[in-house]
Design an enzyme around this catalytic site. Structure first.
Site, mmCIF file in Angstrom:
data_model
loop_
_atom_site.group_PDB
_atom_site.id
_atom_site.type_symbol
_atom_site.label_atom_id
_atom_site.label_comp_id
_atom_site.label_asym_id
_atom_site.label_seq_id
_atom_site.Cartn_x
_atom_site.Cartn_y
_atom_site.Cartn_z
ATOM 1 N N ASP A 1 62.288 32.824 39.349
ATOM 2 C CA ASP A 1 61.519 31.242 39.632
ATOM 3 C C ASP A 1 60.402 31.502 40.436
ATOM 4 O O ASP A 1 60.478 31.444 41.516
ATOM 5 C CB ASP A 1 62.642 30.556 40.363
ATOM 6 C CG ASP A 1 62.118 28.793 40.496
ATOM 7 O OD1 ASP A 1 62.292 28.065 39.590
ATOM 8 O OD2 ASP A 1 61.607 28.529 41.652
ATOM 9 N N TYR B 1 53.034 28.658 44.962
ATOM 10 C CA TYR B 1 53.832 29.711 45.714
ATOM 11 C C TYR B 1 52.770 30.622 46.068
ATOM 12 O O TYR B 1 52.971 31.536 46.818
ATOM 13 C CB TYR B 1 55.057 30.268 45.098
ATOM 14 C CG TYR B 1 56.247 29.552 45.023
ATOM 15 C CD1 TYR B 1 56.134 28.191 45.561
ATOM 16 C CD2 TYR B 1 57.260 29.925 44.112
ATOM 17 C CE1 TYR B 1 57.344 27.316 45.275
ATOM 18 C CE2 TYR B 1 58.626 29.064 44.274
ATOM 19 C CZ TYR B 1 58.303 27.606 44.707
ATOM 20 O OH TYR B 1 59.272 26.945 44.739
ATOM 21 N N SER C 1 60.974 18.654 38.245
ATOM 22 C CA SER C 1 61.606 19.125 39.625
ATOM 23 C C SER C 1 61.464 18.005 40.328
ATOM 24 O O SER C 1 60.448 17.533 40.451
ATOM 25 C CB SER C 1 60.791 20.362 40.057
ATOM 26 O OG SER C 1 61.526 20.717 41.305
ATOM 27 N N ASN C 2 62.546 17.853 41.346
ATOM 28 C CA ASN C 2 62.332 16.829 42.230
ATOM 29 C C ASN C 2 62.317 15.246 41.618
ATOM 30 O O ASN C 2 61.885 14.642 42.437
ATOM 31 C CB ASN C 2 61.204 17.039 43.322
ATOM 32 C CG ASN C 2 61.351 18.114 44.107
ATOM 33 O OD1 ASN C 2 62.092 18.403 44.977
ATOM 34 N ND2 ASN C 2 60.488 19.168 43.932
ATOM 35 N N GLN D 1 65.150 20.697 38.221
ATOM 36 C CA GLN D 1 65.321 21.442 39.472
ATOM 37 C C GLN D 1 65.291 20.628 40.805
ATOM 38 O O GLN D 1 63.997 20.042 41.353
ATOM 39 C CB GLN D 1 64.359 22.544 39.466
ATOM 40 C CG GLN D 1 64.631 23.707 40.641
ATOM 41 C CD GLN D 1 63.466 24.722 40.706
ATOM 42 O OE1 GLN D 1 62.942 24.952 41.692
ATOM 43 N NE2 GLN D 1 63.310 25.580 39.598
ATOM 44 N N GLY E 1 70.207 25.783 51.849
ATOM 45 C CA GLY E 1 69.110 25.088 52.857
ATOM 46 C C GLY E 1 68.108 25.540 53.618
ATOM 47 O O GLY E 1 68.009 25.229 54.409
HETATM 48 N N1 LIG Z 1 61.185 22.970 43.021
HETATM 49 C C1 LIG Z 1 61.009 22.877 44.520
HETATM 50 O O1 LIG Z 1 60.483 21.964 45.067
HETATM 51 C C2 LIG Z 1 61.637 23.840 45.104
HETATM 52 C C3 LIG Z 1 61.889 23.827 46.706
HETATM 53 C C4 LIG Z 1 62.318 24.591 47.419
HETATM 54 C C5 LIG Z 1 62.825 26.060 46.892
HETATM 55 N N2 LIG Z 1 62.625 26.120 45.480
HETATM 56 C C6 LIG Z 1 63.207 27.155 44.841
HETATM 57 O O2 LIG Z 1 64.461 27.717 45.253
HETATM 58 C C7 LIG Z 1 64.664 28.898 46.068
HETATM 59 C C8 LIG Z 1 65.541 29.048 47.089
HETATM 60 O O3 LIG Z 1 65.308 27.969 48.098
HETATM 61 P P1 LIG Z 1 64.782 28.639 49.400
HETATM 62 O O4 LIG Z 1 63.581 29.436 49.480
HETATM 63 O O5 LIG Z 1 64.649 27.000 50.206
HETATM 64 O O6 LIG Z 1 66.124 29.098 50.284
HETATM 65 P P2 LIG Z 1 67.315 29.541 50.215
HETATM 66 O O7 LIG Z 1 67.737 30.485 48.890
HETATM 67 O O8 LIG Z 1 68.065 28.138 50.195
HETATM 68 O O9 LIG Z 1 67.473 30.323 51.457
HETATM 69 C C9 LIG Z 1 66.667 31.443 51.785
HETATM 70 C C10 LIG Z 1 67.150 32.049 53.320
HETATM 71 O O10 LIG Z 1 68.548 32.402 53.360
HETATM 72 C C11 LIG Z 1 68.512 33.870 53.805
HETATM 73 N N3 LIG Z 1 69.404 34.365 52.954
HETATM 74 C C12 LIG Z 1 69.324 34.716 51.489
HETATM 75 N N4 LIG Z 1 70.573 35.344 51.104
HETATM 76 C C13 LIG Z 1 71.221 35.675 52.196
HETATM 77 C C14 LIG Z 1 72.701 36.207 52.382
HETATM 78 N N5 LIG Z 1 73.302 36.312 51.401
HETATM 79 N N6 LIG Z 1 73.017 36.202 53.620
HETATM 80 C C15 LIG Z 1 72.423 35.697 54.651
HETATM 81 N N7 LIG Z 1 71.001 35.131 54.566
HETATM 82 C C16 LIG Z 1 70.593 35.036 53.267
HETATM 83 C C17 LIG Z 1 67.068 34.068 53.484
HETATM 84 O O11 LIG Z 1 66.829 35.107 54.329
HETATM 85 P P3 LIG Z 1 66.287 36.701 53.810
HETATM 86 O O12 LIG Z 1 65.255 36.613 53.046
HETATM 87 O O13 LIG Z 1 66.223 37.463 55.098
HETATM 88 O O14 LIG Z 1 67.576 37.421 53.055
HETATM 89 C C18 LIG Z 1 66.246 33.010 53.607
HETATM 90 O O15 LIG Z 1 66.031 32.731 55.068
HETATM 91 C C19 LIG Z 1 63.118 28.894 46.108
HETATM 92 O O16 LIG Z 1 62.553 30.354 46.620
HETATM 93 C C20 LIG Z 1 62.337 28.464 45.074
HETATM 94 O O17 LIG Z 1 62.425 29.265 43.975
HETATM 95 C C21 LIG Z 1 62.159 25.140 44.757
#
Ligand SMILES: NC(=O)c1ccc[n+]([C@@H]2O[C@H](COP(=O)([O-])OP(=O)(O)OC[C@H]3O[C@@H](n4cnc5c(N)ncnc54)[C@H](OP(=O)(O)O)[C@@H]3O)[C@@H](O)[C@H]2O)c1
Length: 280
Positions: free
Chosen positions: A44, A49, A146-147, A168, A198
C-alpha cells in the site's frame, strides 16, 4: 496468503504492507524488499508518500511476477479534476514501473485544495470518473476511496457508475467506526484498516498491554486479530525486519468476543481525523 474477494471478483491478500512515512530511497527499497521476501503480496503506497519509485524498484528486483503482487496507490488532494487525476495515475504507474495498478483510491474526500473552490461532491465525482475510465481501460483492476464517511459515500454513489470496491479508513482498537463499517459492509465495500496500531500509539497503551498478556498474544497480534475478526484488511507498517515478519503471522490468530468489546472501547490510541476538517 489468504485473500478477500472484492465485489468485482478480484482477490486481495488479507494483509497489506503499509508504507506511509517510509522515506523514498534506501529505507523504502529495503523495507518493501524485505516485506516481499517475507511473504507479503500486497503493498500500500500513495502519491503523497513520495516513495513510489523505491516501492517500484523493490517490486522490480523482487524476482516476483507482477501478477503475484497486489499494488495500491492513492490520488492526492491536489488533484481535483478528471484530467489531472488521470494524468497523476499514469505518472504513478511510471514511477512504480508497472503497466497496471491493482487498486487506486481517492485519498481524502474533502481536501483543502478544493474546499473553497468547488463543492467536495463535484471534486470527488470528477476524480472518480477518472478512476472509472482507467478501470474500464484495464489500467486499474479495482477502484475505491479512503477516509470517506457515510455522507461522502452516499454523494459519490449518486453519480458513480461503478460502486467503490474499497474504503480505506482508520480502524484500530478504540476506533471501530461501527456505523461506517456497517454501512460499507451493507454495500459490499471492503474495509481496509489503516494505522492498525494507531501509528504506533497502541504500543504505549497499558490496558491493551494487559489484554494482550491475558490472551497470550503480542500487542501487534492482538490488534491484527481484532481487525481480522471484524473482516477488515489490516495494513501494518514497519521498517524493522523483525516486526515486518511478525506482522505476517496472522493465520492462527484468534481473539475472544469479550476482548473485542474491550478493544472497541479502548481510550488513548490515535483515531480517525475528521476529513471535512483536515488542514491539507
Ligand atoms: N489512507 C490514509 O489516509 C492512511 C493514513 C494512515 C495510514 N495509512 C496506511 O496504513 C499504513 C499503516 O499505518 P501507520 O503507518 O499509521 O502505522 P501503524 O501500522 O498503525 O503503526 C506503525 C508503527 O508501529 C510499529 N510497529 C509495527 N509493527 C510492530 C510490531 N510488530 N511490534 C512493535 N511495533 C510495531 C512501527 O515501528 P517499526 O517501523 O519500528 O516497526 C511503527 O512505529 C500506512 O503505512 C499506510 O499505508 C493510510
Amino acid at each position: 496468503m489468504e485473500v478477500y474477494t472484492l465485489a468485482n471478483g478480484l482477490t486481495i491478500p488479507k494483509i497489506g504492507f503499509g508504507t506511509w512515512q517510509i522515506p523514498e530511497g534506501e529505507l523504502a527499497f529495503q523495507s518493501v524488499s524485505y516485506a516481499l521476501g517475507a511473504g507479503y503480496r500486497h503493498i500500500d503506497t500513495a502519491q503523497i508518500y513520495g516513495n513510489e519509485a523505491s516501492v517500484g524498484r523493490a517490486i522490480a528486483q523482487s524476482g516476483l511476477e507482477r501478477k503475484d503482487i497486489f499494488l495500491t496507490t492513492k490520488i492526492w488532494n491536489d488533484k481535483i479534476g478528471f484530467e489531472d487525476s488521470r494524468a497523476s495515475v499514469i505518472e504513478s504507474m511510471e514511477k512504480l514501473g508497472v503497466d497496471y495498478l491493482d487498486l487506486v483510491l481517492i485519498h481524502w474526500p474533502n481536501p483543502v485544495a478544493s474546499r473553497d473552490r468547488l463543492p467536495w461532491q463535484e471534486r470527488n465525482a470528477a476524480v472518480y470518473r477518472a478512476l472509472e475510465s482507467l478501470y474500464r481501460e484495464g489500467k486499474v483492476k479495482a477502484i475505491g476511496v479512503s477516509n470517506f464517511m457515510i455522507h461522502h459515500l452516499e454523494a459519490l454513489m449518486e453519480t458513480a457508475e461503478i460502486r467503490p470496491h474499497v474504503n480505506q479508513i482508520m480502524l484500530a482498537p478504540g476506533t471501530p467506526q461501527k456505523n461506517l463499517v456497517t454501512y460499507c459492509q451493507s454495500k459490499d465495500i471492503l474495509l481496509e484498516a489503516y494505522s492498525p496500531f494507531g501509528t504506533g500509539t497502541l504500543f504505549e497503551n497499558e490496558e491493551a498491554g494487559r489484554l494482550a498478556r491475558e490472551a497470550g498474544l503480542t500487542l501487534a497480534q492482538l490488534a491484527l486479530a481484532w481487525s481480522l475478526d471484524k473482516g477488515f484488511l489490516p495494513l501494518p507498517k514497519s521498517t524493522s525486519p523483525e516486526n515486518i515478519q511478525a506482522n505476517l503471522a496472522i493465520e492462527s490468530l484468534s481473539i475472544s468476543s469479550q476482548a473485542v468489546e474491550v478493544l472497541d472501547q479502548l481510550q488513548g490510541v490515535k483515531g480517525q481525523m475528521d476529513p471535512d476538517q483536515v488542514d491539507f
